[in-house]
Design a protein around this motif. Structure first.
Motif, PDB file in Angstrom:
ATOM      1  N   GLY A  99       9.456   0.437  -6.472  1.00  0.00           N
ATOM      2  CA  GLY A  99      10.343  -0.309  -5.167  1.00  0.00           C
ATOM      3  C   GLY A  99      11.230  -0.088  -5.485  1.00  0.00           C
ATOM      4  N   PRO A 100      12.445  -0.201  -5.018  1.00  0.00           N
ATOM      5  CA  PRO A 100      13.677  -0.493  -4.887  1.00  0.00           C
ATOM      6  C   PRO A 100      14.088  -1.256  -6.221  1.00  0.00           C
ATOM      7  CG  PRO A 100      13.058  -1.130  -3.300  1.00  0.00           C
ATOM      8  CD  PRO A 100      12.270  -0.745  -3.321  1.00  0.00           C
ATOM      9  N   GLY A 101      14.642  -0.775  -7.132  1.00  0.00           N
ATOM     10  CA  GLY A 101      15.433  -1.405  -8.249  1.00  0.00           C
ATOM     11  C   GLY A 101      15.163  -1.957  -9.239  1.00  0.00           C
ATOM     12  N   LYS A 102      13.383  -1.696  -8.828  1.00  0.00           N
ATOM     13  CA  LYS A 102      11.848  -2.275  -9.678  1.00  0.00           C
ATOM     14  C   LYS A 102      11.904  -0.922 -10.898  1.00  0.00           C
ATOM     15  CE  LYS A 102      10.910  -5.353  -6.108  1.00  0.00           C
ATOM     16  NZ  LYS A 102       9.158  -5.357  -5.233  1.00  0.00           N
ATOM     17  N   ASP A 103      10.850  -1.796 -11.695  1.00  0.00           N
ATOM     18  CA  ASP A 103      10.299  -0.918 -13.019  1.00  0.00           C
ATOM     19  C   ASP A 103       8.478   0.039 -12.299  1.00  0.00           C
ATOM     20  OD1 ASP A 103      11.199  -2.994 -15.452  1.00  0.00           O
ATOM     21  OD2 ASP A 103      12.219  -1.454 -14.673  1.00  0.00           O
ATOM     22  N   ARG A 104       8.665   1.023 -12.811  1.00  0.00           N
ATOM     23  CA  ARG A 104       7.016   1.347 -12.595  1.00  0.00           C
ATOM     24  C   ARG A 104       6.185   0.923 -12.585  1.00  0.00           C
ATOM     25  NH1 ARG A 104       6.571   6.910 -15.292  1.00  0.00           N
ATOM     26  NH2 ARG A 104       5.839   5.539 -16.307  1.00  0.00           N
ATOM     27  N   GLU A 126       6.947  -5.940   0.701  1.00  0.00           N
ATOM     28  CA  GLU A 126       6.707  -5.395  -0.768  1.00  0.00           C
ATOM     29  C   GLU A 126       5.738  -4.766  -1.635  1.00  0.00           C
ATOM     30  OE1 GLU A 126       6.136  -8.398   1.144  1.00  0.00           O
ATOM     31  OE2 GLU A 126       4.479  -9.886  -0.537  1.00  0.00           O
ATOM     32  N   ASP A 127       5.184  -3.562  -0.400  1.00  0.00           N
ATOM     33  CA  ASP A 127       4.080  -2.045  -1.190  1.00  0.00           C
ATOM     34  C   ASP A 127       5.426  -0.896  -0.950  1.00  0.00           C
ATOM     35  OD1 ASP A 127       1.336  -3.869   0.808  1.00  0.00           O
ATOM     36  OD2 ASP A 127       2.016  -3.788  -1.125  1.00  0.00           O
TER      37      ASP A 127
END
Length: 121
Positions: free
Chosen positions: A40-45, A89-90
């Motif tokens: 996600g944007p700004g998130k870890d895989r 959030e998906d």
């Protein structure tokens, strides 16, 4: 080596559904498990789902369990991710991976280029 090409990403409203596909080619017999990940944007895989090809066993991240379904068409070498009841959030880029099973874990060896899913509220 296995080549993976994802497709099916789109922009949808919350509550909607999408089905992602991942077409595999090359030495597909050399891999015995496949996975979906997302970033996600700004998130870890994050891991989304895994399927073990020999047993058909599947596992899911808690955040998608009950909403997403991983499956594979063995004859066509296509991996799917059916996503229902989508939430904002998906929103993420979704990647498929082909790997090797070691005990209960699927270790990725090949990656696709990703497909974008955007869920609006």
């Amino acid at each position: 080596q296995v080549e993976l090409v994802e497709s099916g990403g789109d922009s949808v409203q919350a509550g909607g559904s999408l089905r992602l596909s991942c077409a595999a080619s090359g030495y597909t017999d050399s891999r015995n498990c496949m996975r979906w990940f997302r970033r996600g944007p700004g998130k870890d895989r994050d891991e989304v789902a895994t399927i073990f090809i020999d047993s058909g066993e599947t596992t899911y991240a808690p955040s998608v369990k009950g909403r997403f379904t991983i499956s594979r068409d063995n004859a066509k070498n296509i991996l799917y991710l059916q996503m229902n009841s989508l939430k904002p959030e998906d929103t993420a880029t979704y990647y498929c991976a082909a790997g090797l099973q070691q005990r209960t874990v699927c270790l990725p060896r090949d990656w696709g280029q990703g497909t974008q899913v955007t869920v609006s509220s």
